[in-house]
Write a protein that holds these residues in place. Sequence first.
Motif, PDB file in Angstrom:
ATOM      1  N   HIS A  39       1.051  -1.486  -0.187  1.00 35.10           N
ATOM      2  CA  HIS A  39       0.299  -0.097  -0.016  1.00 35.10           C
ATOM      3  C   HIS A  39       0.397   1.258  -0.274  1.00 35.10           C
ATOM      4  O   HIS A  39       0.584   2.197  -1.222  1.00 35.10           O
ATOM      5  CB  HIS A  39      -1.140   0.459   1.038  1.00 35.10           C
ATOM      6  CG  HIS A  39      -2.014   0.882   1.172  1.00 35.10           C
ATOM      7  ND1 HIS A  39      -2.821   1.455   0.585  1.00 35.10           N
ATOM      8  CD2 HIS A  39      -1.759   2.102   1.818  1.00 35.10           C
ATOM      9  CE1 HIS A  39      -3.727   2.101   0.466  1.00 35.10           C
ATOM     10  NE2 HIS A  39      -3.172   3.054   2.157  1.00 35.10           N
ATOM     11  N   TYR A  40       2.008   1.131   0.683  1.00 32.33           N
ATOM     12  CA  TYR A  40       2.923   2.630   0.905  1.00 32.33           C
ATOM     13  C   TYR A  40       3.596   2.310  -0.343  1.00 32.33           C
ATOM     14  O   TYR A  40       3.398   3.330  -0.645  1.00 32.33           O
ATOM     15  CB  TYR A  40       4.141   1.729   1.883  1.00 32.33           C
ATOM     16  CG  TYR A  40       5.076   3.643   2.016  1.00 32.33           C
ATOM     17  CD1 TYR A  40       4.140   4.257   2.361  1.00 32.33           C
ATOM     18  CD2 TYR A  40       6.356   3.207   1.013  1.00 32.33           C
ATOM     19  CE1 TYR A  40       5.455   5.634   3.149  1.00 32.33           C
ATOM     20  CE2 TYR A  40       6.740   5.123   1.528  1.00 32.33           C
ATOM     21  CZ  TYR A  40       5.842   5.464   2.509  1.00 32.33           C
ATOM     22  OH  TYR A  40       7.326   6.671   2.660  1.00 32.33           O
TER      23      TYR A  40
ATOM     24  N   HIS B  69       1.972   1.981  -3.104  1.00 30.48           N
ATOM     25  CA  HIS B  69       0.662   2.099  -4.494  1.00 30.48           C
ATOM     26  C   HIS B  69       0.951   3.844  -4.419  1.00 30.48           C
ATOM     27  O   HIS B  69       0.871   4.250  -4.719  1.00 30.48           O
ATOM     28  CB  HIS B  69      -0.165   1.521  -4.564  1.00 30.48           C
ATOM     29  CG  HIS B  69      -1.382   2.271  -4.778  1.00 30.48           C
ATOM     30  ND1 HIS B  69      -1.360   1.958  -6.324  1.00 30.48           N
ATOM     31  CD2 HIS B  69      -2.549   2.422  -4.511  1.00 30.48           C
ATOM     32  CE1 HIS B  69      -2.581   2.716  -6.203  1.00 30.48           C
ATOM     33  NE2 HIS B  69      -2.897   3.278  -5.425  1.00 30.48           N
ATOM     34  N   GLN B  70       1.081   3.835  -3.001  1.00 35.95           N
ATOM     35  CA  GLN B  70       0.182   5.339  -2.743  1.00 35.95           C
ATOM     36  C   GLN B  70       1.500   6.067  -2.796  1.00 35.95           C
ATOM     37  O   GLN B  70       1.164   7.480  -3.051  1.00 35.95           O
ATOM     38  CB  GLN B  70       0.332   5.748  -0.898  1.00 35.95           C
ATOM     39  CG  GLN B  70      -1.100   6.858  -0.441  1.00 35.95           C
ATOM     40  CD  GLN B  70      -2.420   6.720  -1.243  1.00 35.95           C
ATOM     41  OE1 GLN B  70      -2.760   5.441  -0.878  1.00 35.95           O
ATOM     42  NE2 GLN B  70      -3.020   7.535  -0.936  1.00 35.95           N
ATOM     43  N   HIS B  71       2.627   6.107  -2.304  1.00 35.39           N
ATOM     44  CA  HIS B  71       3.938   7.453  -2.304  1.00 35.39           C
ATOM     45  C   HIS B  71       4.686   7.512  -4.010  1.00 35.39           C
ATOM     46  O   HIS B  71       5.349   8.282  -4.297  1.00 35.39           O
ATOM     47  CB  HIS B  71       4.448   7.301  -1.339  1.00 35.39           C
ATOM     48  CG  HIS B  71       4.225   7.834   0.180  1.00 35.39           C
ATOM     49  ND1 HIS B  71       3.605   8.935   0.970  1.00 35.39           N
ATOM     50  CD2 HIS B  71       3.405   6.536   0.927  1.00 35.39           C
ATOM     51  CE1 HIS B  71       2.768   8.312   1.688  1.00 35.39           C
ATOM     52  NE2 HIS B  71       2.812   7.437   2.181  1.00 35.39           N
TER      53      HIS B  71
ATOM     54  N   GLN C 110       2.880   5.075  -6.747  1.00 34.22           N
ATOM     55  CA  GLN C 110       2.847   4.809  -8.018  1.00 34.22           C
ATOM     56  C   GLN C 110       2.755   2.994  -8.454  1.00 34.22           C
ATOM     57  O   GLN C 110       2.835   3.197  -9.599  1.00 34.22           O
ATOM     58  CB  GLN C 110       2.650   5.886  -9.180  1.00 34.22           C
ATOM     59  CG  GLN C 110       1.747   6.885  -8.316  1.00 34.22           C
ATOM     60  CD  GLN C 110       2.255   7.473  -7.581  1.00 34.22           C
ATOM     61  OE1 GLN C 110       3.934   8.231  -7.792  1.00 34.22           O
ATOM     62  NE2 GLN C 110       2.044   8.206  -6.152  1.00 34.22           N
TER      63      GLN C 110
ATOM     64  N   ASP D   1       2.357  -0.857  -8.702  1.00 34.05           N
ATOM     65  CA  ASP D   1       1.434  -0.926  -8.249  1.00 34.05           C
ATOM     66  C   ASP D   1       1.995  -2.705  -8.297  1.00 34.05           C
ATOM     67  O   ASP D   1       1.081  -3.319  -7.745  1.00 34.05           O
ATOM     68  CB  ASP D   1       0.673  -1.444  -9.534  1.00 34.05           C
ATOM     69  CG  ASP D   1      -0.526  -0.158  -9.490  1.00 34.05           C
ATOM     70  OD1 ASP D   1      -0.637   0.423  -7.753  1.00 34.05           O
ATOM     71  OD2 ASP D   1      -0.472   1.089 -10.341  1.00 34.05           O
TER      72      ASP D   1
END
Length: 308
Positions: free
Chosen positions: A270-271, A273-275, A277, A279
């Motif tokens: 998640h980190y 992906h969130q910071h 991008q 995937d």
Amino acid sequence: MAHQHSHSEGNGNRSRLLAAFTVTALFMVAEVIGGLLSGSLALLADAGHMLTDTAALLVALLAVQFAQRRPNERHTFGWLRLTTLAAFVNAIALLVITVLIVWEAIRRFYQPQPVAGGFMLVIACAGLLANLLSFWLLHRGSEEKNLNVRAAALHVMGDLLGSVGAIAAALIIIATGWTPIDPLLSILVSALVLRSAWTLMKESLNELLESAPSSVEVVKLKRDLTLNIAEVRNVHHVHVWQVGEKPVMTLHVQVVPPYDHDALLQRIHHYLHQHYQIDHATVQMEYQRCEGEDCSLGSSEHAHHHPH
């Protein structure tokens, strides 16, 4: 519903790209013919600049098309790398064209050639209208969400300058008969082509060599993981590369043995992906400190310090 929306958005991008590509390619051919008939090297140089737009639009069109193809057992990432190869070949071709135009421009300074200013003006104005139409097509809908479409729009916007310059040169030739403005302008336009071609070649070559994307600072990423996820003690064996527009990563993380292995793994994903991008990341979690000779490859110097 989300899949249908994405599919519809992809079709919309493809339609706009195809329309812009058709318009740009047709007027590129028109400028080549016009440049040869009028004797204008500036028009030929601007046609070379429009070739950069055509190439960028073609690569963007291929990217949208191949992004929808599913990976298979042999091509596990699909066909996205084909667009990178096409971009690299286009960049080489553009560099060769630029050298030829500059060489001819220098020759024309010593051996001036007649230029039909009126015919040159008509073709240059048509080229400007073509660029404006392509720019309008690319700025409709969801282009701000698609990097390929946005990059193509920037190429077309840059070519507007070449068309305006060709119009100015034609007006000067009509008003004063001073033909050296034609090779002079062709060199200036060639400088724009050279800049675009060099950038395209550098970016495509970096991707072919599987260099880390410019948007990802590996050292910062490792430091951020150790600072923001308490269980992470060390990050090493980090490899980042790019396929099409998609960054891909593998990494090893030394962690405090978690109560919930899957939950910690999900937080790391998640980190990323969130910071960043990212995937598609393969994360290997380890409970012991890496002691091998190659552990320093991609190791995090900012890891939490613990006595051996």
